[in-house]
Design a protein around this motif. Structure first.
Motif, PDB file in Angstrom:
ATOM      1  N   TYR A   1      30.258  71.266  21.829  1.00  0.00           N
ATOM      2  CA  TYR A   1      30.871  70.535  22.934  1.00  0.00           C
ATOM      3  C   TYR A   1      29.970  69.336  23.199  1.00  0.00           C
ATOM      4  O   TYR A   1      28.809  69.331  22.804  1.00  0.00           O
TER       5      TYR A   1
ATOM      6  N   ILE B   1      23.169  72.201  21.170  1.00  0.00           N
ATOM      7  CA  ILE B   1      23.231  73.514  21.839  1.00  0.00           C
ATOM      8  C   ILE B   1      24.624  74.119  21.756  1.00  0.00           C
ATOM      9  O   ILE B   1      24.866  75.198  22.285  1.00  0.00           O
ATOM     10  N   GLY B   2      25.550  73.464  21.087  1.00  0.00           N
ATOM     11  CA  GLY B   2      26.871  74.079  20.936  1.00  0.00           C
ATOM     12  C   GLY B   2      27.923  73.031  20.632  1.00  0.00           C
ATOM     13  O   GLY B   2      27.672  71.830  20.723  1.00  0.00           O
TER      14      GLY B   2
ATOM     15  N   THR C   1      21.155  66.513  19.904  1.00  0.00           N
ATOM     16  CA  THR C   1      22.407  65.823  19.580  1.00  0.00           C
ATOM     17  C   THR C   1      23.510  66.819  19.205  1.00  0.00           C
ATOM     18  O   THR C   1      23.226  67.828  18.546  1.00  0.00           O
TER      19      THR C   1
ATOM     20  N   LEU D   1      28.113  66.694  25.789  1.00  0.00           N
ATOM     21  CA  LEU D   1      27.631  66.420  27.145  1.00  0.00           C
ATOM     22  C   LEU D   1      27.355  64.923  27.276  1.00  0.00           C
ATOM     23  O   LEU D   1      27.402  64.185  26.293  1.00  0.00           O
TER      24      LEU D   1
END
Ligand code: ADE
Length: 251
Positions: free
Chosen positions: A140, A137-138, A92, A142
């Motif tokens: 931003y 994972i960062g 998440t 998805l």
């Protein structure tokens, strides 16, 4: 290492990870990869897994029941195989940011379950019951958790013994020592008028290593000043050298 991915798109995960080094690791049984269709566990007669959010707001939410039942089915399978219940990673953008030391920690587990959300997320009540780790994972967003889960599985897999051959070994790469990787060169010695740095042709192993470390430090300082500051704190000798250099420049 046994990876289990709870997802609405199992084929995306399986297709995405069946090539190259990870595909080889699966075929050689260093890792197993199981993608579980959450929809198979819905009790809804139309196979629905999502519904409106209480309190209003745009978008749909994945419901607790199919997520819970699919997760428990995997945990049961793991326990029946004589292994301990697995950590459940909810993929998440609202989680702790994934990094190399997290990957190393996860790589020591025998089983890992990845829970991939879709729509606007997953009902909080099931997350509270099944999730052990919230990971992003960062910074931003998805459209779903499958790509982040694949990123993490790739990164964790290469730390599992046997997955990488000696020549693919991860020891000297970016982040293994908190620095970005130094520049590397292959044949020919000259290309587009650019020569391979002389020192790399010298055969002097110690000097090559010294040059590579210097290059790593220079690159890290420029591209990732946050990592550089941490490296300097952890390596006070480098800090002394830096101060000495600054002094001689100022005098
Ligand atoms: N799902 C959507 N965006 C994500 C991200 N950045 N990291 C993890 N899971 C996500």
């Amino acid at each position: 290492m046994n990876f289990h991915v709870l997802t609405l798109f199992p084929e995306m995960v399986l297709d995405g990870l069946n090539t190259s080094i990870i595909g080889r690791a699966v075929s050689k049984n260093y890792i197993t990869l199981d993608a579980v269709q959450i929809r198979d566990y819905t009790l809804d007669k139309h196979n629905k897994v999502d519904d409106y959010t209480y309190g209003g707001g745009a978008g749909m939410l994945m419901q607790a029941q199919p997520v819970y039942d699919s997760c428990e089915a995997v945990q049961k399978k793991i326990e029946e195989a004589g292994r301990k219940r697995a950590r459940v990673i909810y993929v998440t953008p609202g989680g702790y940011t994934f990094n190399q030391s997290m990957a190393l920690d996860f790589s020591k587990e025998e089983d890992l379950i990845f829970l991939c959300g879709h729509y606007e997320g997953i009902d909080e009540r099931v997350l509270e019951e099944v999730v052990t780790d919230y990971v992003s994972i960062g910074d931003y967003v998805l459209t779903g958790g499958e790509l982040p889960a694949m990123v993490m599985i790739d990164c964790i897999s290469r730390l599992v013994p046997g997955v990488l051959s000696n020549s693919e070994s991860s020891v000297t790469e970016s982040f293994s020592d908190g620095l970005l990787e130094y520049p590397q060169y292959s044949r020919p010695e000259e290309w587009h008028g650019k020569k391979v740095p002389e020192i790399l042709l010298s055969g002097h192993h110690a000097n090559v290593e010294k040059w590579r470390l210097e290059q790593s430090i220079i690159k890290t300082k420029k591209i990732r000043p946050d990592l550089y500051e941490k490296y300097i704190l952890d390596h006070p000798v480098e800090e002394k050298k830096k101060r000495r250099k600054q002094k001689s420049c100022n005098s």
